[in-house]
Design an enzyme around this catalytic site. Structure first.
Site, PDB file in Angstrom:
ATOM      1  N   HIS A  72       0.852  -1.193   0.000  1.00  0.00           N
ATOM      2  CA  HIS A  72       0.000   0.000   0.000  1.00  0.00           C
ATOM      3  C   HIS A  72       0.885   1.240   0.000  1.00  0.00           C
ATOM      4  O   HIS A  72       1.717   1.405   0.887  1.00  0.00           O
ATOM      5  CB  HIS A  72      -0.914   0.022   1.229  1.00  0.00           C
ATOM      6  CG  HIS A  72      -2.108  -0.872   1.097  1.00  0.00           C
ATOM      7  ND1 HIS A  72      -3.192  -0.773   1.932  1.00  0.00           N
ATOM      8  CD2 HIS A  72      -2.394  -1.856   0.215  1.00  0.00           C
ATOM      9  CE1 HIS A  72      -4.105  -1.679   1.573  1.00  0.00           C
ATOM     10  NE2 HIS A  72      -3.638  -2.352   0.536  1.00  0.00           N
ATOM     11  N   TYR A 199      -8.931   5.417   8.032  1.00  0.00           N
ATOM     12  CA  TYR A 199      -9.036   5.745   9.457  1.00  0.00           C
ATOM     13  C   TYR A 199     -10.029   6.896   9.577  1.00  0.00           C
ATOM     14  O   TYR A 199      -9.795   7.977   9.018  1.00  0.00           O
ATOM     15  CB  TYR A 199      -7.684   6.211  10.007  1.00  0.00           C
ATOM     16  CG  TYR A 199      -6.627   5.123  10.111  1.00  0.00           C
ATOM     17  CD1 TYR A 199      -6.440   4.425  11.301  1.00  0.00           C
ATOM     18  CD2 TYR A 199      -5.802   4.805   9.035  1.00  0.00           C
ATOM     19  CE1 TYR A 199      -5.454   3.444  11.418  1.00  0.00           C
ATOM     20  CE2 TYR A 199      -4.816   3.823   9.143  1.00  0.00           C
ATOM     21  CZ  TYR A 199      -4.653   3.144  10.337  1.00  0.00           C
ATOM     22  OH  TYR A 199      -3.687   2.178  10.459  1.00  0.00           O
ATOM     23  N   PRO A 291      -3.521   0.110  18.897  1.00  0.00           N
ATOM     24  CA  PRO A 291      -3.303  -0.353  17.518  1.00  0.00           C
ATOM     25  C   PRO A 291      -3.398   0.729  16.438  1.00  0.00           C
ATOM     26  O   PRO A 291      -3.016   0.464  15.298  1.00  0.00           O
ATOM     27  CB  PRO A 291      -4.400  -1.411  17.323  1.00  0.00           C
ATOM     28  CG  PRO A 291      -5.411  -1.147  18.373  1.00  0.00           C
ATOM     29  CD  PRO A 291      -4.703  -0.493  19.511  1.00  0.00           C
ATOM     30  N   LYS A 295       1.612  -0.266  15.005  1.00  0.00           N
ATOM     31  CA  LYS A 295       3.025  -0.303  15.402  1.00  0.00           C
ATOM     32  C   LYS A 295       3.446  -1.543  16.185  1.00  0.00           C
ATOM     33  O   LYS A 295       4.628  -1.863  16.256  1.00  0.00           O
ATOM     34  CB  LYS A 295       3.373   0.941  16.239  1.00  0.00           C
ATOM     35  CG  LYS A 295       3.331   2.227  15.485  1.00  0.00           C
ATOM     36  CD  LYS A 295       4.475   2.349  14.501  1.00  0.00           C
ATOM     37  CE  LYS A 295       4.037   3.004  13.238  1.00  0.00           C
ATOM     38  NZ  LYS A 295       4.589   2.506  12.018  1.00  0.00           N
ATOM     39  N   TYR A 382       4.368   6.312   9.939  1.00  0.00           N
ATOM     40  CA  TYR A 382       3.529   5.177   9.569  1.00  0.00           C
ATOM     41  C   TYR A 382       4.338   4.109   8.826  1.00  0.00           C
ATOM     42  O   TYR A 382       4.212   2.914   9.113  1.00  0.00           O
ATOM     43  CB  TYR A 382       2.326   5.642   8.723  1.00  0.00           C
ATOM     44  CG  TYR A 382       1.208   4.621   8.688  1.00  0.00           C
ATOM     45  CD1 TYR A 382       0.076   4.763   9.486  1.00  0.00           C
ATOM     46  CD2 TYR A 382       1.300   3.490   7.877  1.00  0.00           C
ATOM     47  CE1 TYR A 382      -0.930   3.810   9.478  1.00  0.00           C
ATOM     48  CE2 TYR A 382       0.297   2.533   7.860  1.00  0.00           C
ATOM     49  CZ  TYR A 382      -0.818   2.702   8.666  1.00  0.00           C
ATOM     50  OH  TYR A 382      -1.809   1.757   8.665  1.00  0.00           O
TER      51      TYR A 382
HETATM   52  P1  RFL Z   1       2.655 -12.050  21.475  1.00  0.00           P
HETATM   53  O1  RFL Z   1       2.124 -12.087  20.102  1.00  0.00           O
HETATM   54  O2  RFL Z   1       1.735 -11.720  22.582  1.00  0.00           O
HETATM   55  O3  RFL Z   1       3.336 -13.456  21.736  1.00  0.00           O
HETATM   56  C1  RFL Z   1       3.762 -13.852  23.028  1.00  0.00           C
HETATM   57  C2  RFL Z   1       3.756 -15.353  23.081  1.00  0.00           C
HETATM   58  O4  RFL Z   1       4.213 -15.776  24.368  1.00  0.00           O
HETATM   59  C3  RFL Z   1       3.357 -16.791  24.838  1.00  0.00           C
HETATM   60  N1  RFL Z   1       3.428 -16.793  26.315  1.00  0.00           N
HETATM   61  C4  RFL Z   1       4.142 -17.682  27.010  1.00  0.00           C
HETATM   62  N2  RFL Z   1       4.908 -18.703  26.635  1.00  0.00           N
HETATM   63  C5  RFL Z   1       5.482 -19.443  27.606  1.00  0.00           C
HETATM   64  N3  RFL Z   1       5.323 -19.187  28.936  1.00  0.00           N
HETATM   65  C6  RFL Z   1       4.563 -18.158  29.350  1.00  0.00           C
HETATM   66  N4  RFL Z   1       4.398 -17.896  30.653  1.00  0.00           N
HETATM   67  C7  RFL Z   1       3.934 -17.350  28.370  1.00  0.00           C
HETATM   68  N5  RFL Z   1       3.128 -16.270  28.429  1.00  0.00           N
HETATM   69  C8  RFL Z   1       2.830 -15.951  27.176  1.00  0.00           C
HETATM   70  C9  RFL Z   1       1.987 -16.444  24.294  1.00  0.00           C
HETATM   71  O5  RFL Z   1       1.119 -17.568  24.226  1.00  0.00           O
HETATM   72  C10 RFL Z   1       2.352 -15.915  22.915  1.00  0.00           C
HETATM   73  O6  RFL Z   1       2.357 -16.914  21.923  1.00  0.00           O
HETATM   74  O7  RFL Z   1       3.910 -11.032  21.589  1.00  0.00           O
HETATM   75  P2  RFL Z   1       5.057 -10.682  20.521  1.00  0.00           P
HETATM   76  O8  RFL Z   1       5.656 -11.922  19.929  1.00  0.00           O
HETATM   77  O9  RFL Z   1       5.943  -9.695  21.175  1.00  0.00           O
HETATM   78  O10 RFL Z   1       4.283  -9.984  19.304  1.00  0.00           O
HETATM   79  C11 RFL Z   1       3.608  -8.763  19.490  1.00  0.00           C
HETATM   80  C12 RFL Z   1       2.419  -8.644  18.561  1.00  0.00           C
HETATM   81  O11 RFL Z   1       1.639  -9.819  18.657  1.00  0.00           O
HETATM   82  C13 RFL Z   1       1.556  -7.429  18.877  1.00  0.00           C
HETATM   83  O12 RFL Z   1       2.362  -6.298  19.111  1.00  0.00           O
HETATM   84  C14 RFL Z   1       0.570  -7.075  17.729  1.00  0.00           C
HETATM   85  O13 RFL Z   1      -0.340  -8.104  17.500  1.00  0.00           O
HETATM   86  C15 RFL Z   1      -0.182  -5.799  18.069  1.00  0.00           C
HETATM   87  N6  RFL Z   1      -1.203  -5.489  17.065  1.00  0.00           N
HETATM   88  C16 RFL Z   1      -0.845  -4.896  15.873  1.00  0.00           C
HETATM   89  N7  RFL Z   1       0.454  -4.647  15.614  1.00  0.00           N
HETATM   90  C17 RFL Z   1       0.825  -4.118  14.404  1.00  0.00           C
HETATM   91  O14 RFL Z   1       2.029  -3.907  14.182  1.00  0.00           O
HETATM   92  N8  RFL Z   1      -0.094  -3.849  13.418  1.00  0.00           N
HETATM   93  C18 RFL Z   1      -1.424  -4.069  13.609  1.00  0.00           C
HETATM   94  O15 RFL Z   1      -2.189  -3.871  12.677  1.00  0.00           O
HETATM   95  C19 RFL Z   1      -1.853  -4.602  14.888  1.00  0.00           C
HETATM   96  N9  RFL Z   1      -3.147  -4.860  15.118  1.00  0.00           N
HETATM   97  C20 RFL Z   1      -2.553  -5.811  17.298  1.00  0.00           C
HETATM   98  C21 RFL Z   1      -3.507  -5.479  16.296  1.00  0.00           C
HETATM   99  C22 RFL Z   1      -2.946  -6.451  18.473  1.00  0.00           C
HETATM  100  C23 RFL Z   1      -4.277  -6.761  18.672  1.00  0.00           C
HETATM  101  N10 RFL Z   1      -4.584  -7.433  19.913  1.00  0.00           N
HETATM  102  C24 RFL Z   1      -5.782  -7.998  20.279  1.00  0.00           C
HETATM  103  C25 RFL Z   1      -3.584  -7.616  20.934  1.00  0.00           C
HETATM  104  C26 RFL Z   1      -4.831  -5.773  16.475  1.00  0.00           C
HETATM  105  C27 RFL Z   1      -5.224  -6.402  17.664  1.00  0.00           C
HETATM  106  C28 RFL Z   1      -6.699  -6.690  17.788  1.00  0.00           C
HETATM  107  C1  PHB Z   2      -5.598  -4.546  10.983  1.00  0.00           C
HETATM  108  O1  PHB Z   2      -5.808  -4.756   9.770  1.00  0.00           O
HETATM  109  O2  PHB Z   2      -5.801  -5.412  11.841  1.00  0.00           O
HETATM  110  C2  PHB Z   2      -5.096  -3.220  11.422  1.00  0.00           C
HETATM  111  C3  PHB Z   2      -4.688  -2.289  10.464  1.00  0.00           C
HETATM  112  C4  PHB Z   2      -4.243  -1.046  10.864  1.00  0.00           C
HETATM  113  C5  PHB Z   2      -4.205  -0.726  12.210  1.00  0.00           C
HETATM  114  C6  PHB Z   2      -4.568  -1.652  13.160  1.00  0.00           C
HETATM  115  C7  PHB Z   2      -5.034  -2.908  12.770  1.00  0.00           C
HETATM  116  O3  PHB Z   2      -3.782   0.517  12.571  1.00  0.00           O
END
Ligand code: RFL
Ligand code: PHB
Length: 387
Positions: A72, A199, A291, A295, A382
């Protein structure tokens, strides 16, 4: 068992760190609390920064992303029924990539399977011992306790993991802002609303139109974090989404049944330092961003870039990377925390916002539309600040 680096957490941080270390000949073991299916079923991030894309390519796991992801060159910002485009390519020369975290995780698992990395799933009661002396980690599987001796421990276990909690309270400093709302998100097998993300700031709250591919849409709306999910029938969700998006988009949007629906809380959180003795914190274990601006996953990847480089150089005889890891990572973390906070504040309605705050946000969005300098600031954050 003995290894050089014991990685706690098999999310994107842990899997990517393990991948880079293994490729450089550094031995590691990954301990994950959940099952592989559970990890692969989590719907999370959707947008990769330019630097994350480069990193996946140079790590040899970019082929499917390049074939199936969607570059994009910009994004849309909308308010008061009017949208404008922030052209990342024209302003920064860079693009982002729409490619889901689930896919990145699947690609990393495939690479680990091919290389035979030890990934222990359903590891219970993971405990870090003696991080200041002779580090080791214990855990249990099927009722049996195991011990891993190691040189270093990488805490990649997310916000609720055990790694950060191991650092003594008088060492760790934390700052936190919890936002007074959440994001209600759905995934649906429908054509995305537009070719790029939108957004939207609306008087009833924020909305985001995102996507995974031509037939899979991801939408979010700002909602009270304690709203019961059953209050949000699919029809109620689509009605509110249409209200918040610009009318021309709302009129043509394709709706259908949701295949996933959840509410996520929004918070900004940073823990420092990101190193304590032989334990390093990586990704969500050390910091959380709201989110807005996408980032979280990208920050996790930049931490991994710094730490993998530091560990690989340590085994090559140079320790400066380990010494500076926390400061280098945090310098980037604070800037992404600022950007996510700014974009969240600008685009959402806060319960305490009065007429003044609303007019300030309207003026800032108007300024963003008409000032190339302002759009450049947004675009370079971004697409991602340099490592
Ligand atoms: P994670 O993905 O939470 O993975 C951590 C792993 O550790 C495990 N764990 C354990 N394992 C062993 N012993 C324990 N005691 C443990 N405790 C936990 C867990 O089961 C898990 O598998 O962290 P990591 O690897 O640092 O990755 C971070 C990302 O997942 C997170 O920052 C993003 O998902 C955030 N996020 C977004 N980030 C973006 O860059 N772009 C996005 O568009 C975006 N959208 C989002 C998001 C996060 C969301 N949620 C719900 C948290 C949208 C959502 C809805
Ligand atoms: C997503 O597609 O899950 C998404 C995209 C952009 C954001 C956050 C989440 O800023």
């Amino acid at each position: 068992m003995r290894t050089q680096v014991c990685i706690i957490g098999g999310g994107p941080s842990g899997l990517m760190l393990g991948h880079l270390l293994r490729r450089a000949g550094v031995d590691c073991v990954i301990l994950e609390r959940r099952s592989r299916d559970y990890v692969l079923g989590r719907i999370r991030a959707g947008v990769l920064e330019a630097g994350t894309v480069d990193m996946l390519r140079s790590a040899g796991i970019g082929a499917r992303m390049d074939a199936e992801g969607f570059p994009h060159g910009g994004t849309w910002v909308a308010a008061r029924n009017h949208g404008f485009r922030v052209d990342f390519e024209a302003l920064t020369g860079r693009q982002v990539m729409v490619y889901g975290q689930t896919e990145v995780t699947a690609d990393l698992y495939a690479a680990h399977d091919a290389a035979g990395t030890v990934i222990v799933h359903q590891a219970e009661g993971v405990t870090i011992h003696d991080a200041g002396g002779t580090p080791h980690v214990t855990y249990a599987t099927k009722g049996e306790t195991h011990r891993i001796d190691c040189d270093w421990i990488a805490g990649c276990d997310g916000f609720h993991g055990v790694s950060r909690a191991t650092i003594p309270a008088d060492v760790l400093r934390t700052v936190e802002r919890v936002y007074p709302f959440g994001w209600l998100g759905i995934l649906s097998r429908t054509r995305p609303a537009a070719a790029e993300l939108i957004y939207a700031n609306h008087e009833t709250g924020f909305a985001l139109a995102s996507m995974r591919n031509e037939g899979l849409s991801r939408y979010y709306i700002q909602a009270p974090v304690d709203d019961p999910l059953d209050k949000w029938t699919d029809d109620a969700f689509w009605d509110e989404l249409r209200r918040r998006l610009p009318a021309d988009v709302a009129e043509t949007i394709e709706t259908g049944p949701s295949i996933e629906k959840s509410i996520a809380p929004l918070r900004s959180f940073v823990a420092e330092p990101m190193r304590w003795n032989r334990l390093f914190l990586v990704g969500d274990a050390a910091h959380i961003v709201p989110p807005t601006g996408a980032k979280g996953l990208n920050l996790a990847m930049s931490d991994v870039a710094y730490l993998s480089d530091a560990l690989i150089r340590h085994y090559g005889g140079e320790d400066d990377g380990l010494e500076t890891y926390s400061d280098r990572a945090l310098a980037r973390v604070w800037k992404a925390t600022r950007f996510s906070w700014w974009f969240t504040t600008l685009m959402h309605r806060f319960p305490e916002d009065g007429a003044f705050e609303r007019r300030m946000k309207e003026a800032e969005i108007d300024y963003l539309e008409h000032s190339e300098a302002a759009r450049t600031v947004m675009a370079e954050n971004y697409v991602g600040l340099p490592l």
